[in-house]
Design an enzyme around this catalytic site. Structure first.
Site: not given
Ligand SMILES: NC(=O)c1ccc[n+]([C@@H]2O[C@H](COP(=O)([O-])OP(=O)(O)OC[C@H]3O[C@@H](n4cnc5c(N)ncnc54)[C@H](OP(=O)(O)O)[C@@H]3O)[C@@H](O)[C@H]2O)c1
Length: 274
Positions: A46, A104
């Site tokens: 990241y 990861h």
């Molecule tokens: N281990 C892995 O392979 C892997 C892969 C992917 C992700 N991850 C981790 O998982 C974390 C979360 O996953 P993600 O970021 O892919 O998806 P997520 O948390 O499901 O969704 C994030 C998105 O939703 C929006 N959002 C958040 N809260 C909201 C709400 N209450 N209402 C409306 N929209 C909302 C955010 O926009 P805003 O920021 O504008 O609020 C962002 O665009 C990542 O940040 C990372 O740390 C790990």
């Protein structure tokens, strides 16, 4: 509070940081800490370990109250390269101890995840890492590292949301004492939140669709790590007390799962993380 197989506990919700970087990331982590989050999810890939470390260092929350997670990238797999990768992450984060250290992706084609895991177990024995876990592992890979070392990963962080509820993998985790962490817990995409079963539960409890989805995670034994750069949405996502979904509501949301529900990241059996 999820209890890990090494005796430590994690909070019921964490804060995702991808794709936040630099000052924007530091600011977002600081506001997340203010909102009450105590588990912060980072990764070498990241490119935000320094930014996360700066937030931890400048926050008024004591260091020991914050759990910082980071992840080893595929290019660092192998015993010695994992030890070297740990040193770089420790320096970037400005932390002598990493609280939760994850592989990861398994990267099965290069087939070095067992040696990587051996190095992580060594780091835990030396007290440089508090808890060791993995991400995107299948039951086959989990079993293989446990058989090789006698140490089962404490956590498996996987894609999990209503369209991809990971019913079988969660059952395996529960059977083997592995805590399920959910990445993309909101499924990122609007369609998840607009689903009828999510919308009707939100109306019934007077909460938002995102709050319903995150509460669903907690009630199915999944620890969600939603990302938001917006302090208001960070607070919304953290504020899950005061309502409980009925069993029928939980079942209806789980039933949104579908075979093609995986949204991101590919299949862990073939995906190679760099
Ligand atoms: N281990 C892995 O392979 C892997 C892969 C992917 C992700 N991850 C981790 O998982 C974390 C979360 O996953 P993600 O970021 O892919 O998806 P997520 O948390 O499901 O969704 C994030 C998105 O939703 C929006 N959002 C958040 N809260 C909201 C709400 N209450 N209402 C409306 N929209 C909302 C955010 O926009 P805003 O920021 O504008 O609020 C962002 O665009 C990542 O940040 C990372 O740390 C790990």
């Amino acid at each position: 509070m999820p209890v890990l197989n090494d005796g430590t506990t994690l909070p019921d919700i964490g804060f995702g940081t991808y794709p936040l970087k630099g000052e924007e990331c530091t600011t977002a982590v600081l506001s997340a800490l203010d909102a009450g989050y105590r588990l912060i999810d980072s990764a070498v890939n990241y490119r935000n370990e320094e930014a996360v470390g700066r937030a931890v260092a400048s926050s008024s929350i004591p260091r020991d109250d914050i759990i910082v997670a980071t992840k080893i990238p595929g290019r660092d797999h192998g015993f010695d390269s994992t030890l070297a990768s740990f040193d770089r992450s420790s320096e970037a984060l400005g932390l002598e101890t990493i609280d939760l250290y994850l592989i990861h992706w398994p990267n099965p084609k290069i087939d070095k995840y067992v040696d990587t895991w051996r190095a992580m177990v060594r780091l835990q024995e030396e007290g440089r890492v508090t808890s060791v876990g993995v991400s995107n592992f299948t039951p086959e890979y989990l079993t293989r590292v446990a058989d090789a070392t006698g140490v089962m990963p404490a956590v498996n962080q996987v894609e999990l949301h209503p369209f991809f509820p990971q019913v079988e993998l969660r059952a395996f985790h529960d059977e083997h004492g592995i805590v399920t962490e959910a990445w993309s817990p909101l499924g990122k995409a609007a369609p998840v939140k607009e689903s009828e079963s999510v919308a009707s539960a939100a109306a019934a409890h007077g909460v938002t669709a995102a709050q319903v989805i995150l509460r669903w995670h907690q009630q199915i034994n999944s620890l969600p790590i939603p990302k938001s750069g917006d302090p208001e949405r960070q607070r919304e996502n953290f504020d899950l007390v005061g309502f409980t979904l009925t069993d029928d509501e939980v079942a209806a949301i789980t039933a949104l799962g579908r075979p093609d529900g995986r949204l991101f990241g590919g299949d862990p059996r073939t995906h190679e993380e760099m």
